[in-house]
Write a protein that holds these residues in place. Structure first.
Motif, short mmCIF file in Angstrom:
data_model
loop_
_atom_site.label_atom_id
_atom_site.label_comp_id
_atom_site.label_asym_id
_atom_site.label_seq_id
_atom_site.Cartn_x
_atom_site.Cartn_y
_atom_site.Cartn_z
N LEU A 3 0.81 -1.20 0.00
CA LEU A 3 0.00 0.00 0.00
C LEU A 3 0.85 1.26 0.00
N THR A 4 1.91 1.26 0.81
CA THR A 4 2.74 2.45 0.90
C THR A 4 3.56 2.63 -0.37
N ALA A 5 3.96 1.50 -1.00
CA ALA A 5 4.76 1.61 -2.22
C ALA A 5 3.90 2.14 -3.34
N GLY A 6 2.66 1.56 -3.46
CA GLY A 6 1.80 1.92 -4.57
C GLY A 6 2.56 1.80 -5.84
N CYS A 7 3.69 1.42 -5.69
CA CYS A 7 4.80 1.30 -6.61
C CYS A 7 5.03 2.62 -7.31
N ALA A 8 5.95 2.60 -8.30
CA ALA A 8 6.32 3.84 -8.97
C ALA A 8 5.10 4.46 -9.63
N TRP A 9 5.05 5.76 -9.63
CA TRP A 9 3.91 6.48 -10.18
C TRP A 9 3.87 6.30 -11.69
N ILE A 10 2.70 5.85 -12.20
CA ILE A 10 2.53 5.64 -13.65
C ILE A 10 1.98 6.92 -14.25
N PRO A 11 2.72 7.58 -15.12
CA PRO A 11 2.24 8.84 -15.69
C PRO A 11 1.11 8.60 -16.67
N PRO A 12 0.13 9.51 -16.71
CA PRO A 12 -0.96 9.35 -17.70
C PRO A 12 -0.45 9.61 -19.10
N GLY A 13 -1.03 8.93 -20.07
CA GLY A 13 -0.65 9.14 -21.46
C GLY A 13 -1.47 10.24 -22.10
N GLY A 14 -0.98 10.78 -23.21
CA GLY A 14 -1.72 11.78 -23.95
C GLY A 14 -2.82 11.15 -24.78
N LYS A 15 -3.32 11.89 -25.76
CA LYS A 15 -4.35 11.37 -26.63
C LYS A 15 -3.78 10.25 -27.49
N GLN A 16 -4.45 9.12 -27.45
CA GLN A 16 -3.97 7.94 -28.15
C GLN A 16 -4.34 8.00 -29.63
N ALA A 17 -3.44 7.54 -30.50
CA ALA A 17 -3.74 7.45 -31.92
C ALA A 17 -4.89 6.47 -32.16
N GLU A 18 -5.73 6.77 -33.14
CA GLU A 18 -6.91 5.96 -33.41
C GLU A 18 -6.85 5.38 -34.82
N PHE A 19 -7.45 4.20 -34.97
CA PHE A 19 -7.57 3.61 -36.29
C PHE A 19 -8.60 4.39 -37.11
N MET A 20 -8.25 4.71 -38.33
CA MET A 20 -9.18 5.43 -39.18
C MET A 20 -10.26 4.47 -39.69
N PRO A 21 -11.47 4.98 -39.94
CA PRO A 21 -12.52 4.12 -40.50
C PRO A 21 -12.14 3.67 -41.90
N VAL A 22 -12.59 2.49 -42.26
CA VAL A 22 -12.26 1.94 -43.58
C VAL A 22 -13.03 2.71 -44.64
N PRO A 23 -12.33 3.29 -45.63
CA PRO A 23 -13.03 4.05 -46.68
C PRO A 23 -13.94 3.15 -47.50
N ASP A 24 -14.99 3.77 -48.04
CA ASP A 24 -15.94 3.03 -48.86
C ASP A 24 -15.58 3.20 -50.33
N ALA A 379 2.74 3.07 -34.86
CA ALA A 379 2.28 1.86 -35.54
C ALA A 379 0.85 2.03 -36.03
N VAL A 380 0.01 2.68 -35.24
CA VAL A 380 -1.38 2.92 -35.66
C VAL A 380 -1.41 3.82 -36.89
N GLU A 381 -0.63 4.89 -36.87
CA GLU A 381 -0.62 5.80 -38.02
C GLU A 381 -0.03 5.14 -39.25
N LEU A 382 0.95 4.25 -39.05
CA LEU A 382 1.50 3.51 -40.19
C LEU A 382 0.43 2.59 -40.78
N TYR A 383 -0.37 1.97 -39.91
CA TYR A 383 -1.48 1.15 -40.40
C TYR A 383 -2.46 2.00 -41.20
N ASN A 384 -2.80 3.17 -40.67
CA ASN A 384 -3.73 4.05 -41.39
C ASN A 384 -3.18 4.44 -42.76
N ASP A 385 -1.90 4.76 -42.81
CA ASP A 385 -1.28 5.12 -44.08
C ASP A 385 -1.28 3.94 -45.05
#
Length: 489
Positions: A3-24, A379-385
């Motif tokens: 409890l006291t360690a709570g271990c090392a503080w995990i920093p929050p991440g920024g906005k995560q890259a998203e998969f683009m919708p598949v074009p029609d 990797a997500v943006e490479l997939y989108n590209d």
């Protein structure tokens, strides 16, 4: 402590890259099916798609290349390497069992510290130690999924490498097909070019005869010679391009140029109808190896993020051993130790649970997590590209197939008209209305249009190969990737 360690503080991440919708691209598909002889099919192309061209030469070239091409062998070696690394990561989930045997015999100096403290017993004596542990165990409890995430990441890398190997195979086979189609057309064009050179020689003979008879001027002879030089130039250029395609095929096959010197004896059949997948572009996600590889890379990167986050939490492990050990201070040698080593009193065991808490590591863990998050986003943006590029390639190949077919059909109609003009010239020659020059010129025009026809047929075959490559060339990914979802947070 947990409890006291709570271990090392995990920093929050920024906005995560998203998969683009598949074009029609339903409009492009419907347009292609309405204007072209395209047969919808659920699974196309097939794995060995080149067999539909009914070319024994092409089949033989593919068989040799798939067996001997160095690039394909290198891709297979990379796949074996990533699969081996996955086995290495998987071993972390299992206990490590080993055995150890140790023996030491040390003589105590008669002038050392031990001898000074106890000269009668220690001076000049031997310290003899032996240990035999037939079972030693080490195990790390994966409470937070760190080792599981590492294994999943390694498996994802292996799947990506397998898809990349399929991409290498696809690029190799389509390159061979294009070179074979061009080579076959050039071989027919070379025959036509040589025949046109012979016609030019006949026209020169006629021009010389007419000049000597005073019917025409020297200018007609000069023009006939210029036309001959142009025809010979085309013949030489065609032969040079044919050698280039043969040498290219030799390199793709992983052989020397002598192996391809006598290629292109048989023509290649152009299929009248080609099928299309029932659904696009969703189907590309399962049948494009480059898309599959990019998606597996994103999954592996997401698991790496989980692994990096688990490093902030405690590590709990267990070590244990069972065996015998004994130590003696004696002047009688190792025999005195052997008498007691295997006795019941020398039996020993040990159990040692361990807990490590990463309170402070100078920012290393936060830096590793940030790097893994950045790798996942990349990797997500490479997939989108890659997805956007795949859609473009499918659209371009559909358009190219449609246009090359229209051009080819128009040129065939033109060739029919040209042949009818040759028939008319021959009829007029037999009736005495025209001379032989007209027939030779009409024959040359037919040969010239046949020469162009071979190029147009090649363009259609290449366009079909481009479409096959854009649709994955028979690759099948068993994973359900109709709509990719990120698993990193």
């Amino acid at each position: 402590m947990l409890l006291t360690a709570g271990c090392a503080w995990i920093p929050p991440g920024g906005k995560q890259a998203e998969f683009m919708p598949v074009p029609d691209m339903a409009h492009g598909l419907s347009e292609a099916r309405e204007t072209e002889p395209l047969t919808p099919r659920r699974a196309w192309p097939e794995d060995r798609w080149w067999r539909q061209f009914d070319s024994p030469e092409l089949n033989r070239l593919m068989a040799v290349a798939l067996k001997d091409n160095p690039g394909l062998k290198a891709a297979a070696a990379r796949l074996r390497q990533t699969q081996a690394m996955a086995r290495v990561e998987g071993a972390r989930l299992l206990p490590f069992l080993d055995a150890d045997v140790a023996f030491a015999n040390e003589r105590i100096s008669e002038n050392g510290v031990f001898a000074a403290l106890n000269r009668e017993e220690a001076a000049g004596a031997n310290i003899i130690f032996a240990s035999i542990n037939p079972v030693s165990l080490r195990y790390e409890f994966d409470f937070w999924g760190k080792n599981r995430a590492a294994l999943e990441a390694a498996l994802g890398e292996a799947e990506a490498t397998a898809a990349e190997q399929a991409e290498v195979r696809l690029q190799l086979t389509t390159a061979i097909a294009r070179a074979c189609f061009r080579g076959a057309a050039l071989r027919r064009q070379l025959d036509l070019a040589r025949e046109m050179v012979e016609l030019r020689h006949e026209l020169i003979e006629l021009a010389d005869t007419r000049f000597e008879s005073g019917i025409t001027s020297a200018r007609s002879v000069k023009r006939a010679n210029i036309a001959l030089e142009t025809a010979q130039k085309r013949e030489a250029g065609t032969e040079d391009q044919l050698d280039v395609q043969r040498n290219l095929l030799a390199r793709l096959m992983g052989t020397g140029p002598d192996e391809t010197r006598h290629l292109f004896a048989n023509p290649v059949t152009i299929p009248e109808r080609i099928p299309l997948p029932a659904q696009l572009p969703i189907g590309l996600l399962a049948h494009r190896p480059d898309l599959a590889a990019a998606l597996h890379r994103t999954e592996a990167a997401a698991h790496r993020v989980k692994e990096a986050k688990a490093r902030f939490l405690p590590t709990v492990d267990l070590t244990a051993f069972v065996g015998v050990n004994a130590l003696r201070l004696t002047t009688k040698g190792a025999s005195s130790l052997a008498n007691v080593l295997f006795s019941g009193s020398s039996f020993a065991y040990g159990i040692a649970p361990g807990l490590r808490l990463p309170w402070f590591e100078g920012g290393r863990l936060r830096g590793e997590l940030s790097a893994q998050r950045a790798e996942h986003d990349g990797a997500v943006e490479l997939y989108n590209d890659t997805l956007v590029q795949a859609i473009q390639e499918v659209a371009d190949s559909l358009s190219s197939w449609r246009e090359t077919r229209n051009i080819l059909e128009a040129h065939r109609r033109l060739l029919v008209s040209q042949r009818e003009d040759l028939d008319l010239a021959q009829t007029r020659l037999q009736a005495g209305l025209d001379d032989r020059r007209t027939v030779l010129r009409s024959r040359h025009a037919v040969l010239n249009q046949e020469y162009v026809l071979k190029s147009l047929e090649t363009n259609q075959l290449v366009a079909m190969t481009d479409l096959i490559e854009a649709l994955g060339g028979g690759y099948t990914n068993n994973a359900d990737i109709a709509r990719p979802q990120s698993i990193a947070d």
